[in-house]
Every structure is written in structure tokens, then in C-alpha cells.
Design an enzyme around this catalytic site. Structure first.
Site, short mmCIF file in Angstrom:
data_model
loop_
_atom_site.label_atom_id
_atom_site.label_comp_id
_atom_site.label_asym_id
_atom_site.label_seq_id
_atom_site.Cartn_x
_atom_site.Cartn_y
_atom_site.Cartn_z
N GLU A 107 -66.87 -36.28 29.43
CA GLU A 107 -65.11 -36.90 30.24
C GLU A 107 -66.56 -38.37 31.12
O GLU A 107 -67.14 -37.90 31.70
CB GLU A 107 -65.64 -35.63 30.18
CG GLU A 107 -64.58 -34.76 29.81
CD GLU A 107 -63.42 -33.46 29.44
OE1 GLU A 107 -62.72 -33.33 29.68
OE2 GLU A 107 -64.17 -33.19 31.39
N CYS A 120 -65.72 -41.89 37.56
CA CYS A 120 -66.88 -41.01 37.82
C CYS A 120 -68.16 -41.16 36.13
O CYS A 120 -66.99 -40.84 35.40
CB CYS A 120 -66.37 -39.16 38.58
SG CYS A 120 -67.22 -38.19 38.33
N CYS A 131 -75.23 -23.67 37.73
CA CYS A 131 -74.70 -23.70 38.71
C CYS A 131 -73.40 -22.79 38.73
O CYS A 131 -72.88 -22.72 37.72
CB CYS A 131 -73.77 -25.06 40.11
SG CYS A 131 -75.89 -26.50 40.35
N CYS A 134 -69.52 -23.84 38.73
CA CYS A 134 -69.20 -25.54 37.55
C CYS A 134 -69.49 -25.80 36.13
O CYS A 134 -69.91 -24.70 35.79
CB CYS A 134 -70.14 -26.79 38.14
SG CYS A 134 -70.03 -28.05 37.22
N1 SAH Z 1 -75.37 -32.81 38.94
C1 SAH Z 1 -75.06 -33.17 40.42
C2 SAH Z 1 -73.86 -34.69 40.29
C3 SAH Z 1 -72.52 -33.65 40.00
S1 SAH Z 1 -71.88 -34.11 41.25
C4 SAH Z 1 -74.58 -32.33 41.53
O1 SAH Z 1 -74.57 -31.56 41.12
O2 SAH Z 1 -74.25 -32.96 43.00
C5 SAH Z 1 -70.44 -32.94 40.91
C6 SAH Z 1 -70.39 -32.29 42.39
O3 SAH Z 1 -69.18 -31.26 42.07
C7 SAH Z 1 -70.86 -31.53 43.30
O4 SAH Z 1 -71.17 -31.99 44.58
C8 SAH Z 1 -70.67 -30.30 43.10
O5 SAH Z 1 -70.93 -29.23 44.00
C9 SAH Z 1 -69.31 -30.00 42.72
N2 SAH Z 1 -69.08 -28.87 42.21
C10 SAH Z 1 -69.26 -28.72 41.25
N3 SAH Z 1 -68.23 -27.61 40.82
C11 SAH Z 1 -67.43 -27.97 41.56
C12 SAH Z 1 -65.87 -26.83 41.53
N4 SAH Z 1 -65.98 -26.43 40.39
N5 SAH Z 1 -65.15 -27.66 42.68
C13 SAH Z 1 -64.78 -28.27 43.66
N6 SAH Z 1 -66.95 -29.35 43.45
C14 SAH Z 1 -67.62 -28.48 42.04
#
Ligand code: SAH
Length: 358
Positions: A107, A120, A131, A134
Site C-alpha cells: 500500500e 508515503c 512493533c 503497528c
Molecule cells: N519502520 C519505519 C517506517 C514506518 S514509519 C519506522 O518505524 O520508522 C511509520 C510510523 O508510524 C512510525 O513512526 C511508527 O512509529 C508510526 N506508527 C506505527 N503504528 C502506528 C499507529 N498504529 N498509530 C500511529 N502511528 C503509528
């Protein structure tokens, strides 16, 4: 679309499953050499692929008809195909689901905000980092994306957008720094002055904090913006919600980011997802100020976008109180109210099943 002639794959560094988009000028020179075309043809192809971003070979009008026909028969421009498109109610956010040649789905998101058009991009099919908050983590890891698959997301989003894309964030599915070379190659293609020509400072690469990759990024003096998903200001909390933090502990991570700043004078951004009762209290805020004190940076607070799982978004009052505790800090603080949560296009909401049903 697969190229139809497997000899082509043997003769050049094009795999038989990929399109020409994603090849650098040097790759195109090599491609032209093996298909017996003059060297200047590579520059022509580069122009049509990245400056004009054409959708088919026939539009490449300064390329001889016979070679265009040969390309149409034996090669492809893009390797991804668009599978589904979803637009948010207010029209500001579009989510595109792409299919790869091997049946995976990824996506990408396009957002309008003020004068900016931001995309994005995903860098992997799924993610191996687990994580806890996520959605991408919940689908596990399938594979890295190729440079072509990363660039195609940009090209195919731009093709259906009237306005020029102004910003790119590598914040979609996956961990960019676990696919380092391809992500950096794709960023250089986006930045190419004779091609897509997006400024390096309009391109942001976000990482969970893979320390050796941050050090490599620093040593290579990459000019793209660096964002680090901090998400907690103490090691125990961080490693509870981000298991990778065990391998790359907070003090070492902050030292690597500080070295990055010292070497490049580029301010990093710290992202901090606010999770109710986990990392949204006053102590966490004060500790955050304390930990990054003296490091010129930006902090981006992201109120949690709820997905399946135990976490909740803090109340607006808590978010405000947390933000206020950072107001006097020496860094800039912004709150990112994710766009497109209604269509699950917000931060951390990107996930695909292997066989989506329409
Ligand atoms: N793996 C990389 C790139 C993904 S960025 C990274 O983690 O930086 C995606 C961003 O969204 C990250 O900052 C992550 O911490 C945040 N994120 C992940 N799950 C989320 C959620 N459910 N709600 C809000 N932000 C989230």
C-alpha cells in the site's frame, strides 16, 4: 508486468519480472549496450521514464519506431499494477493497493495538505520488526521491495494526480533501513536533477533505529531527511513496545543520531506515537526533553491510530498536556493528526492480506 523475453534478463541486469522504471542512468547505459543501442539512447529512456513519466513506449517519440516496438514486445515500463484505490471522505487522502509480479500486495498513500502533496511509500512487503502497535507487523515479513517497485509507487501515484508531488516519506509498510541500498537508490532516483528532480530535503527516510544503517547513512553523507521512530523515552518501555530496541538500545541510538547531526548538520526528526497509559504521562514527556536536550531536532507527536490490539489513543486533554510539557523545550514540536484514518491510511495502519477480495 513481466518482460516477455527471458533472453533480455540474461543479457542485462533487468530481471525478467521487472520494468525499466527503477533503473539508474548507469543501468540504462548497460541495458542499451546489451540490446545494441547507442549510448545516448539511455539518456532518452531516462528522460521519458523519469522527466516525462510516460505510461507506454509509444509516447517516447524521439526513439525509433522499430526500437519502441521491440521494447513493447520485450520489456515493460512499470512492474507494479494498481489493484485498488480508496479515497477518504474529504478527498484529501488516497490509498492505493498495488500488486507485485509475484502476487504480493503493498500500500501507498497520497495526501493533500495545504500546498503540499505528500506520498508515503512502502519499502518491504510486511515487516519483521514486530512493533506492538503497528498493523504492518501483524502481517509478518514477506520480502524486500526492489528499486523499481519503490519508484513505481511514486510514478503510478503521480500519474493519477494533477498536481506535482512535493514530498516523499518512506513511512509506509516495512523498515527502510533493512532494505538500505534499494531505498537509498530509489531516493537518488527521486532526487535526480535531470529526472524526477525532487529536492533531497523533500525526501524523508524513517527508521525504527537500526544503528549500523544510521552510521552508514551518516558516513555516506546522504542529504535526505532522517526520521527516527523513538516512541518512548526510556529503554524498558521502548523495548516492550518495540522489540528491536533490545538489539539497539536507546543510549546507543541517541548517540548515533547525535553523531549524525554533528557530521551533517541536518536536524533529525523524532517520531513519538502517543499510546494511552504507556508513554503519554508527564514523566515520559520530561524524560524525553531531558534525553534529547542539546540535540537540534524536531519532535513529531503522533496520536495513536487504533488497530486491532490492546493499545488506545490518549484523550485530547492528555495529548495537549503532553505537548505543553514540551513547549519550552529547545526543539520544535508538531502533532501529526494522521490523515486518512477513515480508510486505514494513517500511520501504522497499512497492512495487506495476500489475497484481498474486492
Ligand atoms: N519502520 C519505519 C517506517 C514506518 S514509519 C519506522 O518505524 O520508522 C511509520 C510510523 O508510524 C512510525 O513512526 C511508527 O512509529 C508510526 N506508527 C506505527 N503504528 C502506528 C499507529 N498504529 N498509530 C500511529 N502511528 C503509528
Amino acid at each position: 508486468m513481466a518482460t516477455k523475453n527471458t533472453n533480455l534478463a540474461n543479457k542485462s541486469n533487468l530481471s525478467d519480472k521487472s520494468g525499466l522504471a527503477g533503473l539508474s542512468l548507469a543501468d540504462l547505459v548497460e541495458f542499451c549496450r546489451v540490446v545494441d543501442q547507442p549510448r545516448y539512447r539511455a539518456e532518452q529512456l531516462y528522460y521519458w521514464l523519469y522527466t516525462k513519466q510516460v505510461a507506454d513506449f509509444d509516447a517516447m517519440t524521439n526513439i525509433p519506431k522499430s526500437f519502441r516496438a521491440w521494447l513493447a514486445e520485450n520489456a515493460a515500463i512499470n512492474s507494479l499494477t494498481q489493484h485498488r484505490l480508496t479515497v477518504s471522505d474529504d478527498g484529501s487522502t488516497t490509498k492505493l493497493l498495488f500488486q507485485t509480479h509475484d502476487g504480493n500486495f503493498i500500500e501507498s498513500v497520497l495526501m493533500h495538505e495545504g500546498g503540499r502533496v505528500t506520498v508515503c511509500l512502502s519499502t518491504q512487503v510486511g515487516c519483521k520488526l514486530d512493533c506492538q502497535f503497528c498493523a504492518t507487523a501483524q502481517m509478518g515479513f514477506h520480502r524486500n521491495l526492489s528499486v523499481g517497485e519503490i519508484i513505481d509507487q511514486f510514478l503510478l501515484l503521480q500519474r493519477r494526480e494533477r498536481r506535482r508531488i512535493t514530498n516523499v516519506v518512506f513511512m509506509g509498510m516495512g523498515e527502510p533501513f533493512l532494505n538500505y541500498q534499494r531505498v537509498v537508490d530509489a531516493a537518488h532516483l527521486l532526487n535526480g536533477q535531470d529526472g524526477i528532480n525532487l529536492g533531497a530535503r523533500k525526501i524523508t527516510i524513517s527508521t525504527v533505529g537500526i544503528i549500523p544503517a544510521i552510521r552508514r547513512f551518516t558516513a555516506e553523507r546522504q542529504r535526505f531527511k532522517l526520521a527516527i521512530s523513538l516512541n518512548a523515552s526510556d529503554q524498558p518501555t521502548r523495548q516492550r513496545i518495540m522489540p528491536i530496541a533490545r538489539e539497539f538500545p536507546l543510549p546507543e541510538l541517541l548517540a548515533a543520531v547525535s553523531d549524525y547531526y554533528q557530521a551533517t548538520r541536518n536536524r533529525p526528526t523524532f517520531e513519538y506515537v502517543l499510546l494511552a497509559g504507556i508513554n503519554d504521562d508527564a514523566d515520559s514527556a520530561r524524560r524525553l526533553v531531558d534525553k534529547i536536550d542539546g540535540l537540534p531536532c524536531k519532535v513529531n507527536l503522533i496520536p495513536y491510530n487504533e488497530i486491532n490490539g490492546p493499545y488506545r489513543r490518549p484523550t485530547d486533554d492528555t495529548i495537549e498536556a503532553f505537548t505543553e510539557l514540551l513547549y519550552n523545550a529547545p526543539f520544535t514540536v508538531t502533532v501529526r493528526w494522521s490523515k486518512g484514518t477513515g480508510i486505514k491510511a494513517g500511520c501504522g495502519q497499512l497492512a495487506t492480506e495476500n489475497q484481498p477480495r474486492d
